[in-house]
Enzyme design. Structure first.
Site, PDB file in Angstrom:
ATOM      1  CD1 TRP A 323      -2.915   1.553   0.932  1.00 28.99           C
ATOM      2  CD2 TRP A 323      -1.291   2.430   2.198  1.00 28.99           C
ATOM      3  NE1 TRP A 323      -3.314   2.806   1.317  1.00 28.99           N
ATOM      4  CE2 TRP A 323      -2.335   3.365   2.094  1.00 28.99           C
ATOM      5  CE3 TRP A 323      -0.174   2.762   2.956  1.00 28.99           C
ATOM      6  CZ2 TRP A 323      -2.297   4.607   2.716  1.00 28.99           C
ATOM      7  CZ3 TRP A 323      -0.127   4.000   3.576  1.00 28.99           C
ATOM      8  CH2 TRP A 323      -1.177   4.912   3.453  1.00 28.99           C
ATOM      9  CG  HIS A 324       3.516   2.190   3.238  1.00 27.85           C
ATOM     10  ND1 HIS A 324       2.922   1.138   3.897  1.00 27.85           N
ATOM     11  CD2 HIS A 324       3.516   3.225   4.104  1.00 27.85           C
ATOM     12  CE1 HIS A 324       2.585   1.534   5.112  1.00 27.85           C
ATOM     13  NE2 HIS A 324       2.933   2.793   5.265  1.00 27.85           N
ATOM     14  N   GLY A 325       3.739   1.871  -1.379  1.00 32.01           N
ATOM     15  CA  GLY A 325       4.321   2.301  -2.645  1.00 32.01           C
ATOM     16  C   GLY A 325       4.559   1.152  -3.589  1.00 32.01           C
TER      17      GLY A 325
END
Lengths: 468, 364
Positions: A323-325
Site C-alpha cells: 500500500w505504501h508504494g
C-alpha cells in the site's frame, strides 16, 4: 499547498472565518467541500476527477446496498465499488510497477518483450482517500452504518482537506455523525489545537526537514560511508519519518479541531512500544486498524488454525507494505513487519506467559523493538536492494566498505529528541496547555514560533507520506 | 429563556475575543523580544564568504591601504598583487585587497561597506567601488538565501524598495521584486532559518554565499576566470563556451556598441543621485576616499557619468568605452561577454593602477 507554507495559513484563516461566519450547517458544509476541492486542486486540478469519481461511485453504491430491493445482488455492487477504487489505485499507482515487474520476470525466463511504460503522475493522497471511501462501502455492506443520504456530507467525508492527502484515514462511523450536528465556536478549545499545530510544525520543519539532508547524503551512496555514519543515517531516518508523518497528522488534527471536527488518533509514541504488536497499535493507527478490520478479518482473521491466522497476518502486512508504494522495497518492509508479528505471536503463545521472560522483555522490549523497526526502515528508505544490503550489513554486523564519515557528534542530537519525545509521552502537549493560563500560553506559543522559525529549513519539502 | 442564553453566549464570545486579542499581543511581543535579543547577542548573519573576507581584513597583519569592492567585475578582474606591483613601479608602496563578490548588487555593497568601515583595525585610505551594478535582487529563488537575508535590514530593504519603484521595470515585475524583498526582510527580522546550520552546514546560500575554501583566494580576495583554475564551475564554463562560439561576432558587437550604445537600464537619476551621495558621504565620514570604477564591459552608464560630471561621484575611472581601451575589448582578452580572462584582468588592473597613481599625483 502544504500545512507548513505561509499560503496555507492565509487559506486556512479565510476558511476558518468563513466557516464560523456562516450560520447554516448545510451552507458551511458546502463551503468546506469547495475549500477542500480548492486545496486538492492546488496540486493539480485534474486529480479532482479521480476524487469525484471515487466519491460518486461509493455514494451511489452505498445507497443501492441499503435499498430494499437492489437491482443486483449486494455482493456484486460491493465488488463493483471495490473494483472501481482498486482500479483507480492500480492504474495510477501500480500500473508501471506491474509492467516493470512482469517485464523483469519474463526477461528472467528468457522471453524478450518491449516494456511500455506510461507517464502516469501519482495523484497525491490517492491511497488515503480510496481506502477511506472503500471503508464506507464495506461498512454499509456489513450493516455497520446506514448509508448517508446527503451527497455533500459524503463528499466532504472523502475530501475533508485536513486529512485528505495523508490521513488519518477517517471512518464514516466517526466522521459522518459529526457533520450532522452544527458545530459551535464556543465549543472549540483553542489552546490545545494551536499547541498541537505548533508541535506538528516543529516536528516537520525543524526536525524532519533538518535531518533529511543528513539522511539523504548517506542513502544516496551508502557504500561510501562508514558504519557510524550509516547508524546515524538510519537513526535519523527513524526520527525523520516519525516527525514528518506524525507532524502532518498533528497539524491535520489541530486544523480539524479548530473547525470543530475531531479526527482519529494516528500516532501514540510508537518508538516507546515494547513489542512489535504494540508498535502497530501506536504507529499509523488509522491504517493498521483499517488493515485489521477490512483485510485481516476479511481474510479470516484469527478464525481457523494458528498457521492460518499467521498466514493472514503475513498477507496483511505484505499488502500493507505494498500500500505504501509501488516498489518491492515496501513489500519487503511489510514482510519484515509481518515476520516480526508472527514471531511475536509465537512468543506470546509459547514463553510469553513465563514471568522471567516477560520481565526480560519489559526491560529490553523497547530497545529491541526500536532496533527492529529501524532495521526495517532501511528497506523503506533505500532506493534499491543493493543499497539496503549495504546499510543492513553496517547496521547488523557493523561492516561497511566506506570511509566517508558524518562525524559522530551528530549523535548528540538524539538525546534531546528522545527527551522531548518522553516528556510528551508522559502527558500530551494539548492536555498540558489546557491547564496553563492564557497569558502563559500566548508567551509559550511565541517562544515555540520563534524556535520553529529559527530552525526552519529553506525550501518547502513535501511530506514523505504524500507519495503514498 | 432562549434570548437569555443567546445573550450569555454572546457575552462569553466577547470575553473570548478580548482574551484572544490579548493573547495575540503577548504572542507578538514574545516574538519581537526574542528576535531583538538574538539580534543583540546572537551570531552574525553574514554569508560565510563575506564573513571570511571581513575577518581576513580585521585579522590580517597587512594593513591594507586600498580595497576594491563590487561585483564579479571586481572579484574576477582586479588582481591586488598586480595592482600593488604596478603601484610600486609608479612609486607608491601600497597594499590592496579585493572585497568583490559575484553578483553583488548596490545595496549589498552598501551594507558590506558599513561592515568594512566599522572594522576598527583597518587603515584604509581608498576604496575603489564598482559603479556598474546598480541592480536590485530580482530573482525569486534568491529571496531566502543567506545573502538576501543578510542584506535585508529594514533600512536596506526600504532603500531597495525605493530603487525598485524608481526603476523602469514593468509593474508586475516590480511587484514581484518588492515581494521578494519583503520576504527576505521578514526572514531577517524573524531570523528564519538562521539556526538550521547547527544540524547541517548546507544553508541555502546563493552564489558565493558559501564559504571560500581556497586560502589563496582568501589572501588576495581575487579569483580570475581562468578556465584552468576551476573546472567544476559549470556556469562559467557554459558562459565561456557561449562566448567562444560567438567570438567571431565579438568585434562587430563592440563596434555596434561604440557607434550606438543601447538604452540605459539604470534606475532613475534622482534615485541614483540620492543613493550615491549617501554612499560617498558615508565613506568620507570614515576618512576614506571613494573612487568609482566603470569596468570594461558593454553596458551604457550615462547616468553614472552624469553624476560624476555633477560631482556627486567624486572620481570616476571609466573603462566602459571600447574606443578608449581597445586592448581590453580584444576577443582574446575576454573570458566571456562580460568578463576578462586572467591576462585581461592583469592588463586591466595595471591600467587602473596607472590611472590611480596619476590621480594620486594630481591630488598631491
Amino acid at each position: 499547498m502544504l500545512f507548513t507554507q505561509p499560503i496555507f495559513l492565509i487559506y486556512f484563516a479565510l476558511v476558518f472565518c468563513l466557516h464560523w461566519t456562516i450560520q447554516r450547517n448545510s451552507a458551511r458544509k458546502v463551503m468546506l467541500l469547495a475549500a477542500s476541492y480548492v486545496f486538492y486542486a492546488g496540486w493539480d486540478w485534474r486529480f479532482l476527477i479521480l476524487i469525484a469519481a471515487s466519491t460518486i461511485i461509493d455514494f451511489a453504491v452505498g445507497l443501492i446496498l441499503r435499498a430494499p430491493r437492489p437491482v443486483l445482488n449486494r455482493k456484486v455492487w460491493l465488488v463493483l465499488s471495490l473494483s472501481a477504487n482498486l482500479g483507480i489505485l492500480g492504474v495510477f499507482k501500480y500500473f508501471n510497477f506491474f509492467v516493470e515487474s512482469a517485464h523483469g520476470l519474463l526477461t528472467a525466463v528468457g522471453v524478450t518483450l518491449e516494456a511500455r511504460m506510461f507517464g502516469i503522475v501519482l495523484p497525491v493522497g490517492i491511497s488515503f482517500f480510496t481506502f477511506q471511501s472503500m471503508s464506507y462501502t464495506i461498512d454499509v455492506y456489513r450493516g455497520r452504518i446506514k448509508p448517508v443520504r446527503s451527497f455533500t456530507d459524503f463528499a466532504l467525508f472523502v475530501a475533508f482537506f485536513p486529512q485528505l492527502v495523508a490521513g488519518p484515514i477517517v471512518r464514516a462511523a466517526t466522521f459522518l455523525p459529526q457533520l450532522a450536528i452544527r458545530r459551535r465556536l464556543s465549543d472549540v478549545m483553542f489552546k490545545g489545537p494551536i499547541a498541537l499545530f505548533l508541535t506538528g510544525f516543529i516536528k516537520k520543519v525543524c526536525i524532519a526537514d533538518n535531518l533529511a539532508p543528513v539522511v539523504d547524503s548517506v542513502f544516496a551512496d551508502p557504500g561510501a560511508f562508514d558504519v557510524v555514519s550509516i547508524w546515524i543515517a538510519v537513526l535519523f531516518y527513524a526520527a525523520q519519518i516519525y516527525c514528518d508523518f506524525s507532524g502532518y497528522t498533528d497539524m491535520a488534527i489541530a486544523v480539524a479541531r479548530l473547525l470543530g471536527y475531531e479526527l482519529c488518533l494516528n500516532f501514540s509514541f510508537p518508538y516507546f512500544a515494547s513489542n512489535i504488536q504494540e508498535f502497530w497499535r501506536r504507529w499509523h493507527i488509522s491504517l493498521s486498524t483499517w488493515l485489521r478490520d477490512y483485510l485481516y478479518i476479511s481474510l479470516g482473521g484469527n478464525r481457523g488454525s494458528k498457521l492460518f491466522a499467521m498466514r493472514n497476518l503475513m498477507l496483511t502486512m505484505l499488502l500493507g507494505g505494498f500500500w505504501h508504494g509501488a516498489s518491492w522495497n515496501f513489500v519487503v518492509w511489510g514482510g519484515l513487519h509481518g515476520f516480526a508479528l508472527v514471531v511475536h505471536r509465537i512468543y506470546q503463545e509459547t514463553v510469553g506467559g513465563n514471568r522471567y521472560v516477560a520481565g526480560l522483555m519489559k526491560m529490553f522490549g523497547i530497545v529491541l523493538t526500536f532496533y527492529w523497526v529501524c532495521l526495517t526502515w532501511i528497506f523503506f528508505r533505500a532506493t534499491n536492494f543493493a543499497d539496503a544490503y549495504t546499510c543492513l550489513k553496517a547496521f547488523v554486523i557493523f561492516q561497511s566498505p566506506g570511509q566517508a564519515t558524518l562525524g559522530p557528534e551528530l549523535l548528540w542530537w538524539l538525546p534531546p529528541m528522545i527527551l522531548a519525545h518522553w516528556i510528551m509521552y508522559r502527558r500530551p502537549i494539548e492536555e498540558r496547555v489546557e491547564q496553563v493560563p492564557n497569558w502563559a500560553c500566548a508567551i509559550g506559543y511565541g517562544l515555540a514560533t520563534f524556535f520553529a522559525l529559527l530552525f526552519l529549513r529553506f525550501g518547502y519539502s513535501q511530506f514523505i507520506y504524500f507519495q503514498f | 429563556m432562549k434570548d437569555f442564553g443567546e445573550e450569555k453566549a454572546r457575552s462569553r464570545n466577547g470575553g473570548r475575543l478580548a482574551s484572544c486579542m490579548g493573547g495575540v499581543f503577548l504572542f507578538l511581543a514574545t516574538l519581537v523580544v526574542c528576535n531583538y535579543l538574538l539580534d543583540l547577542f546572537g551570531p552574525s548573519l553574514h554569508p560565510p564568504a563575506f564573513a571570511q573576507k571581513l575577518k581576513h581584513i580585521e585579522e590580517s597583519e597587512v594593513a591594507y591601504d586600498v580595497v576594491f569592492i563590487g561585483s564579479s567585475y571586481v572579484y574576477r578582474q582586479l588582481n591586488p598583487d598586480v595592482f600593488d606591483e604596478e603601484m610600486a613601479k609608479q612609486g607608491y608602496d601600497l597594499r590592496s585587497y579585493n572585497m568583490g563578490f559575484p553578483g553583488l548588487v548596490f545595496h549589498e555593497m552598501d551594507q558590506l561597506l558599513d561592515d568594512l568601515l566599522a572594522i576598527d583595525s583597518n587603515q584604509l585610505r581608498w576604496i575603489l567601488v564598482d559603479a556598474a551594478n546598480m541592480d536590485v535582487n530580482r530573482k525569486r529563488q534568491n529571496r531566502l538565501t543567506s545573502r538576501a537575508i543578510w542584506g535585508a535590514t529594514p533600512g536596506h530593504t526600504w532603500s531597495y524598495c525605493r530603487g525598485i519603484l524608481a526603476s523602469s521595470d514593468p509593474w508586475p515585475q516590480k511587484l514581484g521584486i518588492l515581494l521578494n524583498q519583503t520576504v527576505s526582510a521578514c526572514a531577517r527580522s524573524l531570523h528564519i532559518g538562521t539556526g538550521q546550520g547547527l544540524i547541517n552546514q548546507t544553508m541555502s546560500s546563493g552564489e558565493m554565499g558559501g564559504a571560500l575554501d581556497s586560502t589563496e583566494v582568501l589572501q588576495r580576495g581575487f579569483f580570475s576566470l581562468d578556465q584552468s583554475r576551476d573546472k567544476n564551475d559549470l556556469i562559467q564554463i557554459r558562459r565561456r563556451n557561449a562566448f567562444l562560439r560567438a567570438a567571431s561576432k565579438w568585434p562587430r558587437r563592440v563596434e555596434r556598441f561604440r557607434q550606438q550604445a543601447p538604452d540605459s537600464t539604470e534606475l532613475s537619476k534622482e534615485y541614483l543621485r540620492a543613493a550615491y551621495s549617501h554612499q560617498v558621504q558615508k565613506i568620507h565620514n570614515h576618512g576614506v576616499a571613494a573612487i568609482y570604477v566603470l569596468s570594461p564591459c558593454l553596458h551604457p552608464h550615462f547616468r553614472i557619468e552624469d553624476l560624476a560630471k555633477e560631482g556627486v561621484i567624486p572620481k570616476l575611472f571609466a573603462y566602459n568605452l571600447p574606443e578608449d581601451f581597445p586592448e581590453l575589448y580584444a576577443a582574446n582578452m575576454r573570458s566571456n561577454f562580460n568578463h576578462l580572462t586572467e591576462e585581461g584582468a592583469d592588463l586591466y588592473t595595471r591600467q587602473v593602477a596607472r590611472d590611480f597613481s596619476a590621480y594620486l599625483k594630481e591630488i598631491q
